[in-house]
Design an enzyme around this catalytic site. Sequence first.
Site, PDB file in Angstrom:
ATOM      1  CE  LYS A   1       3.358   0.195   4.949  1.00  0.00           C
ATOM      2  NZ  LYS A   1       2.203  -0.020   4.093  1.00  0.00           N
TER       3      LYS A   1
ATOM      4  CD  GLU B   1      -2.744   1.102   2.530  1.00  0.00           C
ATOM      5  OE1 GLU B   1      -2.701   0.159   3.341  1.00  0.00           O
ATOM      6  OE2 GLU B   1      -3.401   2.138   2.706  1.00  0.00           O
TER       7      GLU B   1
ATOM      8  NE  ARG C   1       3.338  -9.192  10.049  1.00  0.00           N
ATOM      9  CZ  ARG C   1       3.282  -8.039   9.363  1.00  0.00           C
ATOM     10  NH1 ARG C   1       4.226  -7.133   9.469  1.00  0.00           N
ATOM     11  NH2 ARG C   1       2.259  -7.785   8.596  1.00  0.00           N
TER      12      ARG C   1
HETATM   13  P1  ATP Z   1       0.055  -1.938   6.901  1.00  0.00           P
HETATM   14  O1  ATP Z   1       0.057  -1.965   8.374  1.00  0.00           O
HETATM   15  O2  ATP Z   1       0.015  -0.573   6.333  1.00  0.00           O
HETATM   16  O3  ATP Z   1      -0.857  -2.924   6.221  1.00  0.00           O
HETATM   17  P2  ATP Z   1       2.109  -3.579   5.844  1.00  0.00           P
HETATM   18  O4  ATP Z   1       3.469  -3.639   6.424  1.00  0.00           O
HETATM   19  O5  ATP Z   1       1.262  -4.788   5.823  1.00  0.00           O
HETATM   20  O6  ATP Z   1       1.494  -2.396   6.604  1.00  0.00           O
HETATM   21  P3  ATP Z   1       1.780  -3.401   3.012  1.00  0.00           P
HETATM   22  O7  ATP Z   1       2.126  -2.252   2.159  1.00  0.00           O
HETATM   23  O8  ATP Z   1       0.377  -3.859   3.044  1.00  0.00           O
HETATM   24  O9  ATP Z   1       2.230  -2.970   4.415  1.00  0.00           O
HETATM   25  O10 ATP Z   1       2.741  -4.618   2.726  1.00  0.00           O
HETATM   26  C1  ATP Z   1       3.032  -5.088   1.449  1.00  0.00           C
HETATM   27  C2  ATP Z   1       3.407  -6.526   1.491  1.00  0.00           C
HETATM   28  O11 ATP Z   1       4.527  -6.745   2.334  1.00  0.00           O
HETATM   29  C3  ATP Z   1       2.275  -7.362   2.029  1.00  0.00           C
HETATM   30  O12 ATP Z   1       2.114  -8.483   1.195  1.00  0.00           O
HETATM   31  C4  ATP Z   1       2.731  -7.759   3.390  1.00  0.00           C
HETATM   32  O13 ATP Z   1       2.231  -9.016   3.747  1.00  0.00           O
HETATM   33  C5  ATP Z   1       4.255  -7.766   3.254  1.00  0.00           C
HETATM   34  N1  ATP Z   1       4.881  -7.489   4.533  1.00  0.00           N
HETATM   35  C6  ATP Z   1       4.688  -6.414   5.319  1.00  0.00           C
HETATM   36  N2  ATP Z   1       5.391  -6.502   6.455  1.00  0.00           N
HETATM   37  C7  ATP Z   1       6.078  -7.669   6.394  1.00  0.00           C
HETATM   38  C8  ATP Z   1       6.994  -8.337   7.273  1.00  0.00           C
HETATM   39  N3  ATP Z   1       7.347  -7.832   8.457  1.00  0.00           N
HETATM   40  N4  ATP Z   1       7.502  -9.526   6.869  1.00  0.00           N
HETATM   41  C9  ATP Z   1       7.154 -10.043   5.681  1.00  0.00           C
HETATM   42  N5  ATP Z   1       6.302  -9.474   4.822  1.00  0.00           N
HETATM   43  C10 ATP Z   1       5.760  -8.295   5.159  1.00  0.00           C
END
Ligand code: ATP
Length: 571
Positions: free
Chosen positions: A280, A39, A270
């Site tokens: 974030k 996002e 994750r």
């Molecule tokens: P938000 O809290 O804004 O949803 P987010 O970290 O999930 O934050 P996204 O932009 O939705 O942000 O993440 C993009 C992709 O990265 C998603 O597929 C998410 O699953 C993956 N992702 C985010 N954080 C992690 C992490 N700590 N480890 C592995 N993958 C991650």
Amino acid sequence: MAKTPNKLPFAPNFIRNIVDQDNATRKWGGRVETRFPPEPNGYLHIGHAKSICLNFGLARDYRGECHMRFDDTNPTKEEQEYVDSILDSVRWLGFDWGKHLYYASDYFDKLYEFAEHFIKTGKAYVDSLSADEIRQHRGTLTEAGKESPYRNRPVEENLDLFRRMKAGEFPDGTHVLRLKIDMASPNINMRDPAIYRIRHADHHRTGGKWCIYPLYDYTHCISDALENITHSICTLEFEDHRPLYDWVLNELANDGDLKRPLPQQIEFARLNLTYTVMSKRKLIELVEGKYVDGWDDPRMNTLVGVHRRGYTPESIRLFCERIGVSKADSWIDIGMLEDALRDDLNERAERRIAVLKPLKLIIDNYPDGKVEECEAPNHPQKPELGKRKLPFSKTLYIEHEDFMENPPQGYFRLSPNAEVRLRYAYVVKCVGVEKNKQGEVEAIHCTYDAQSKSGTAGAEARKVKGNIHWLSAAQALRAEVRLYDRLFTHPHPDAGGKDYKEFLNPHSKEVISAYLEPGLASAKLEDRFQFERHGYFVTDLKDTKPGKPVFNRAVTLRDSWTKHDPARAVR
Ligand code: ATP
Ligand code: MG
């Protein structure tokens, strides 16, 4: 004789097993199409790197494609600045989406069309309860939800209201469009999830065209299907959303709007990394509260931050390979990230000399005004990288901590009457100490053994235990060096109920004026070196000017944190 099997090109993991099985059954005819769907509401962090390496890595290894897709359904939080930085970071990590750059907002028309389809087939309705009331109706994990009084609106009324929502007739929050699934489902995500809400806000791509926006769960699965994604890989918290993902796509496939086979959602754990915060919201707070110097502060775990800190894309990919992929949530020690950088740079970084906290050393028996050259190898294990010349003279700088007036036993560096080798040069003996009025050591005096120069026959005969680095004072280059360390003093700053900001490491940044060997004046942007005995350093991306490098310490040579003692952080 049996042939040795070829080494697997990559480590197996449970996701690769699924892909292998799908390929064996020809589920998608051998096609592998993944996507990375951030996002655009912030900068990418090291957790995202795990997802990027996984998704793009699968596409690379199975000769498939990985799509870059922005999940841009929330107009109020998303900005072009974030889009640009995310694309830069993925490219920096070494991945390429080719022609597959997409935005969920590209599908707004299609998503709207499908929403009308759900209404017309009696599977969606406009709910006019307030957000609070909807929440109260939702029920709990142990209690079924309650149906909204608007749930059985006739199709025509739903269609009319939804179209008027789109036309901008209603203020934010007055209506939502919900799927009609099952308010008694044990899975709360299936209790008539909202799929559209009213938001009178301009979108970074569609401008003022829309005032209703589709929600994530609805948008994500349809975007995957429209792009013919095969394996839709996400983090574990979406496991409970999978039934909804499948429900939406199955309904649309049953009615002929989407083709089978439908994409398959697969969840993995994750990345949680010690001594960092990954959310974030917290990263934004660190920036906006000026706890750090911006998104690309070298202490931040954003990809722009670790880049500026000196991390290489290779080291991050190596780290992601080493941590692997699993379904079990766990913590990864940040030492593993640091080790990946050490392992990468140990191979490729040329060695240089820097004196970070200088102490003057005067060689009493060395001729005034004489300057001679000493040769130092650029890499101890790689003679092919050549040598460079270092000027040597009567007045040198050594590291302050390489001298002790009253050394403990086993201290092999300089102390009164002790001998050390000045690396790549001569053996010297300490014969005197100069102090200031406060009694602090300001300079030390030595004599040198003119027969002991490194690389000569005389050196062989003059084995001494200590070996320290030095620079010739007249030629040394004065430069700003930033000694960075971990941003937090606690391995789990945001666990345990306290405000994570209480664990900010007060010693995470120290700016010093150091002496560097003169050749470093020509260091270019992003040149990386090992400063002998100090660690790996990179020229700062923003502040380095021609002839005037500014260096960041990326990582020390060894993990100095094993005792978790912040006082030891800055050495
Ligand atoms: P938000 O809290 O804004 O949803 P987010 O970290 O999930 O934050 P996204 O932009 O939705 O942000 O993440 C993009 C992709 O990265 C998603 O597929 C998410 O699953 C993956 N992702 C985010 N954080 C992690 C992490 N700590 N480890 C592995 N993958 C991650
Ligand atoms: Mg997310």
